[in-house]
Design a protein around this motif. Structure first.
Motif, PDB file in Angstrom:
ATOM      1  N   LYS A 179      12.150  -2.202  11.092  1.00  8.47           N
ATOM      2  CA  LYS A 179      11.130  -1.864  10.089  1.00  8.47           C
ATOM      3  C   LYS A 179       9.923  -1.253  10.786  1.00  8.47           C
ATOM      4  CE  LYS A 179      12.146  -5.531   6.803  1.00  8.47           C
ATOM      5  NZ  LYS A 179      11.644  -6.803   6.320  1.00  8.47           N
ATOM      6  N   VAL A 180       9.249  -0.359  10.088  1.00  6.37           N
ATOM      7  CA  VAL A 180       8.019   0.235  10.632  1.00  6.37           C
ATOM      8  C   VAL A 180       6.893  -0.043   9.636  1.00  6.37           C
ATOM      9  CG1 VAL A 180       9.243   2.072  11.875  1.00  6.37           C
ATOM     10  CG2 VAL A 180       8.426   2.495   9.554  1.00  6.37           C
ATOM     11  N   LYS A 181       5.651   0.141  10.107  1.00  7.46           N
ATOM     12  CA  LYS A 181       4.510  -0.114   9.222  1.00  7.46           C
ATOM     13  C   LYS A 181       4.069   1.198   8.579  1.00  7.46           C
ATOM     14  CE  LYS A 181       0.174  -1.019  10.458  1.00  7.46           C
ATOM     15  NZ  LYS A 181      -0.806  -1.576  11.356  1.00  7.46           N
ATOM     16  N   VAL A 182       3.953   1.188   7.251  1.00  5.75           N
ATOM     17  CA  VAL A 182       3.486   2.393   6.548  1.00  5.75           C
ATOM     18  C   VAL A 182       2.094   2.101   5.985  1.00  5.75           C
ATOM     19  CG1 VAL A 182       3.915   4.001   4.652  1.00  5.75           C
ATOM     20  CG2 VAL A 182       5.836   3.047   5.918  1.00  5.75           C
ATOM     21  N   THR A 183       1.157   2.966   6.321  1.00  6.16           N
ATOM     22  CA  THR A 183      -0.181   2.853   5.744  1.00  6.16           C
ATOM     23  C   THR A 183      -0.310   3.955   4.714  1.00  6.16           C
ATOM     24  OG1 THR A 183      -0.941   2.119   7.896  1.00  6.16           O
ATOM     25  CG2 THR A 183      -2.645   2.740   6.306  1.00  6.16           C
ATOM     26  N   LEU A 184      -0.595   3.540   3.489  1.00  6.23           N
ATOM     27  CA  LEU A 184      -0.563   4.509   2.382  1.00  6.23           C
ATOM     28  C   LEU A 184      -1.931   4.580   1.706  1.00  6.23           C
ATOM     29  CD1 LEU A 184       1.735   6.009   0.573  1.00  6.23           C
ATOM     30  CD2 LEU A 184       1.315   4.131  -0.949  1.00  6.23           C
ATOM     31  N   LYS A 185      -2.455   5.788   1.687  1.00  4.84           N
ATOM     32  CA  LYS A 185      -3.759   5.993   1.043  1.00  4.84           C
ATOM     33  C   LYS A 185      -3.487   6.643  -0.306  1.00  4.84           C
ATOM     34  CE  LYS A 185      -6.611   8.818   3.132  1.00  4.84           C
ATOM     35  NZ  LYS A 185      -7.403   9.484   4.105  1.00  4.84           N
ATOM     36  N   TYR A 186      -4.054   6.129  -1.383  1.00  6.53           N
ATOM     37  CA  TYR A 186      -3.842   6.732  -2.700  1.00  6.53           C
ATOM     38  C   TYR A 186      -5.079   6.533  -3.554  1.00  6.53           C
ATOM     39  CZ  TYR A 186      -2.854   1.964  -4.334  1.00  6.53           C
ATOM     40  OH  TYR A 186      -2.950   0.635  -4.644  1.00  6.53           O
ATOM     41  N   ARG A 187      -5.088   7.147  -4.693  1.00  7.31           N
ATOM     42  CA  ARG A 187      -6.251   7.074  -5.564  1.00  7.31           C
ATOM     43  C   ARG A 187      -5.867   6.336  -6.849  1.00  7.31           C
ATOM     44  NH1 ARG A 187     -10.669   9.969  -4.902  1.00  7.31           N
ATOM     45  NH2 ARG A 187      -9.719  11.470  -3.497  1.00  7.31           N
ATOM     46  N   GLN A 188      -6.728   5.410  -7.271  1.00  7.20           N
ATOM     47  CA  GLN A 188      -6.466   4.714  -8.540  1.00  7.20           C
ATOM     48  C   GLN A 188      -7.776   4.661  -9.312  1.00  7.20           C
ATOM     49  OE1 GLN A 188      -5.283   0.500  -8.618  1.00  7.20           O
ATOM     50  NE2 GLN A 188      -3.328   1.287  -9.300  1.00  7.20           N
ATOM     51  N   LYS A 241       5.744  -0.965  -6.190  1.00  7.58           N
ATOM     52  CA  LYS A 241       5.357  -1.122  -7.609  1.00  7.58           C
ATOM     53  C   LYS A 241       3.859  -0.875  -7.816  1.00  7.58           C
ATOM     54  CE  LYS A 241       8.730  -4.875  -8.033  1.00  7.58           C
ATOM     55  NZ  LYS A 241       8.930  -6.252  -8.406  1.00  7.58           N
ATOM     56  N   LEU A 242       3.374   0.220  -7.259  1.00  7.55           N
ATOM     57  CA  LEU A 242       1.940   0.512  -7.388  1.00  7.55           C
ATOM     58  C   LEU A 242       1.648   1.057  -8.774  1.00  7.55           C
ATOM     59  CD1 LEU A 242       1.507   2.207  -3.914  1.00  7.55           C
ATOM     60  CD2 LEU A 242       0.757  -0.073  -4.584  1.00  7.55           C
ATOM     61  N   THR A 243       0.743   0.421  -9.476  1.00  8.99           N
ATOM     62  CA  THR A 243       0.452   0.875 -10.846  1.00  8.99           C
ATOM     63  C   THR A 243      -0.237   2.235 -10.797  1.00  8.99           C
ATOM     64  OG1 THR A 243      -0.797  -1.160 -10.668  1.00  8.99           O
ATOM     65  CG2 THR A 243      -0.038  -0.559 -12.875  1.00  8.99           C
ATOM     66  N   ILE A 273       0.414   7.852   5.389  1.00  5.89           N
ATOM     67  CA  ILE A 273       0.711   8.775   4.295  1.00  5.89           C
ATOM     68  C   ILE A 273      -0.527   8.900   3.415  1.00  5.89           C
ATOM     69  CG2 ILE A 273       2.164   9.102   2.228  1.00  5.89           C
ATOM     70  CD1 ILE A 273       3.765   9.379   4.783  1.00  5.89           C
ATOM     71  N   ASP A 274      -0.833  10.116   3.019  1.00  7.02           N
ATOM     72  CA  ASP A 274      -2.017  10.345   2.195  1.00  7.02           C
ATOM     73  C   ASP A 274      -1.586  10.902   0.830  1.00  7.02           C
ATOM     74  OD1 ASP A 274      -4.349  11.023   1.026  1.00  7.02           O
ATOM     75  OD2 ASP A 274      -5.051  12.359   2.623  1.00  7.02           O
ATOM     76  N   LEU A 275      -1.740  10.071  -0.195  1.00  9.70           N
ATOM     77  CA  LEU A 275      -1.358  10.527  -1.548  1.00  9.70           C
ATOM     78  C   LEU A 275      -2.596  10.772  -2.416  1.00  9.70           C
ATOM     79  CD1 LEU A 275       1.544   8.023  -2.335  1.00  9.70           C
ATOM     80  CD2 LEU A 275       1.758  10.360  -1.547  1.00  9.70           C
ATOM     81  N   THR A 276      -3.733  10.908  -1.793  1.00 12.32           N
ATOM     82  CA  THR A 276      -4.960  11.012  -2.594  1.00 12.32           C
ATOM     83  C   THR A 276      -5.052  12.323  -3.361  1.00 12.32           C
ATOM     84  OG1 THR A 276      -6.108  11.772  -0.646  1.00 12.32           O
ATOM     85  CG2 THR A 276      -6.394   9.459  -1.223  1.00 12.32           C
ATOM     86  N   SER A 277      -4.256  13.309  -2.935  1.00 10.57           N
ATOM     87  CA  SER A 277      -4.376  14.590  -3.632  1.00 10.57           C
ATOM     88  C   SER A 277      -3.361  14.755  -4.766  1.00 10.57           C
ATOM     89  CB  SER A 277      -4.232  15.743  -2.634  1.00 10.57           C
ATOM     90  OG  SER A 277      -3.047  15.574  -1.943  1.00 10.57           O
ATOM     91  N   ILE A 278      -2.496  13.752  -5.020  1.00  7.37           N
ATOM     92  CA  ILE A 278      -1.529  13.941  -6.113  1.00  7.37           C
ATOM     93  C   ILE A 278      -2.055  13.319  -7.409  1.00  7.37           C
ATOM     94  CG2 ILE A 278       0.432  14.000  -4.567  1.00  7.37           C
ATOM     95  CD1 ILE A 278       1.314  11.284  -5.739  1.00  7.37           C
TER      96      ILE A 278
END
Ligand code: FES
Length: 394
Positions: free
Chosen positions: A297-306, A331-333, A389-394
């Motif tokens: 397993k690896v560690k995933v750091t995920l940036k997102y906007r809510q 299961k990120l809302t 991972i950067d999901l802030t632009s989606i």
């Protein structure tokens, strides 16, 4: 000062003219037509279920919204079928089996994949009246009269027959002047799904030829046996001149057929592949290093906007599992990565990776500009190291 006054006057006149200008009469209609052809989402209700083999069911869907007809499609295309299982929202691409000449309903032939997540759930649980979300139809596997000519060879493996059923229905219903040779590879005779329909089409249309090849036949099978080799292809199609090939099956089959067609001298530009889904076992794919422990397993750091707030979470992901699956399992809302093909083709899931390393199967193409700027397709990317991972632009 004089110039400023002139400019202000001109601006005012322009604004008044724009306000008075009537909206073109066709505007509303065209907007509606575009939405109808390419709806962002469709809502499908199961209206019928039939068993076509011990592990495959044919699902018929009608629109669940009386004011939203089903989107039209080209024979050979698929839809992204969205499900929520134990709180995990995910999707899978399934080819449309029904004819594109009517959109009163869609039909999907779904086979239960051992160890799968979505297909066993649908086969075991989906019932008449259930409602699902789906994307609009997409995919590049369809007949193009300019480039494909009139002499077509369809090669299908197992459930890969589904898009061809729609294409054959289309050819038959519209009496298209095409010559079609379908070679259908299955394990045993009972795995030949849609056989009655295929034989009916063949008996009605002399331009449609159907041949079966079984890799594990019973002793009384009189047809071709083994894999779909170049000798078998040659036997069924004769000359390769002017022929155009469509291949749909699993990934190991692609690799095999690719070599056979290359050995027959078929140029790559005369072959269309439908790459569906991820490999059953990524560790068997060329390029996967035997040093990588698939259970690692690896560690995933995920940036997102809510709700306009930037958030960061960390979670663990298996190396041998596509990154998109691991993200969905969080299961990120309100966070959904758009996706369709789940095989690296449609680019809908394009995502920014700030750092880290992923494995991408060798036959998956990603635009050079995307890889230069750190974009990946998480549906077909396997994490090899810790990732950001950067999901802030989606
Ligand atoms: S879903 Fe199509 S490229 Fe990822």
């Amino acid at each position: 000062m004089e110039d400023i006054k002139k400019y202000q006057k001109a601006e005012k006149t322009k604004k008044t003219r724009e306000e008075l200008q009537a909206i073109p009469w066709y505007y509303d209609g065209l907007e509606k037509l575009c939405d109808r052809i390419h709806p962002k989402k469709q809502y499908l209700k199961i209206s019928d279920i039939k068993e076509v083999s011990p592990d495959t069911k044919l699902f018929r869907f009608v629109s669940a919204k009386s004011n939203q007809p089903l989107a039209s499609f080209r024979a050979g295309q698929y839809i992204g079928f969205i499900v929520e299982i134990n709180g995990v929202r995910t999707s899978r691409p399934y080819s449309l089996v029904s004819s594109p000449n009517q959109v009163a309903y869609y039909e999907l032939g779904i086979r239960k994949k051992e160890g799968g997540f979505v297909s066993p759930y649908l086969i075991n649980n989906a019932k008449i009246g259930d409602i699902f979300e789906a994307t609009d139809p997409m995919g590049n596997l369809y007949y193009n009269s300019i480039f494909h000519g009139k002499d077509l060879v369809f090669i299908a493996g197992g459930c890969g027959i589904t898009p061809f059923i729609s294409m054959l229905r289309d050819v038959s219903e519209r009496l298209l002047p095409l010559k079609i040779n379908l070679i259908f590879g299955c394990l045993t005779e009972k795995d030949i799904i849609f056989r009655d329909l295929l034989e009916e089409l063949q008996s009605r249309r002399p331009n449609i030829q159907i041949n079966y090849v079984l890799s594990e036949p019973e002793s009384d099978w009189k047809g071709e046996c083994g894999f779909i080799t170049k000798e078998i292809i040659q036997k069924f199609i004769g000359s390769i001149k002017q022929k155009y090939f469509y291949i749909v099956g699993n990934r190991p089959m692609y690799q095999f057929i690719d070599q056979e067609l290359a050995a027959m001298g078929i140029p790559r530009h005369r072959i269309l592949y439908e790459a569906f889904g991820v490999p059953d076992d990524i560790t068997k794919v060329m390029g996967w290093s035997s040093d990588i422990d698939p259970s690692k397993k690896v560690k995933v750091t995920l940036k997102y906007r809510q709700l306009n707030t930037e958030k960061t979470i960390e979670f663990e992901a298996y190396c041998a599992e596509p990154l998109l699956n691991s993200i969905e399992r969080q299961k990120l809302t309100n966070l959904e990565i758009n996706n369709g093909c789940r095989s690296g083709e449609c680019a809908l899931c394009r995502t920014k990776m700030d750092n880290g390393k992923v494995f991408i199967p060798p036959n998956v193409t990603i635009r050079e500009i995307d890889s230069d700027y750190g974009f990946i397709h998480p549906c077909i990317s396997y994490p090899l190291t810790d990732l950001h991972i950067d999901l802030t632009s989606i």
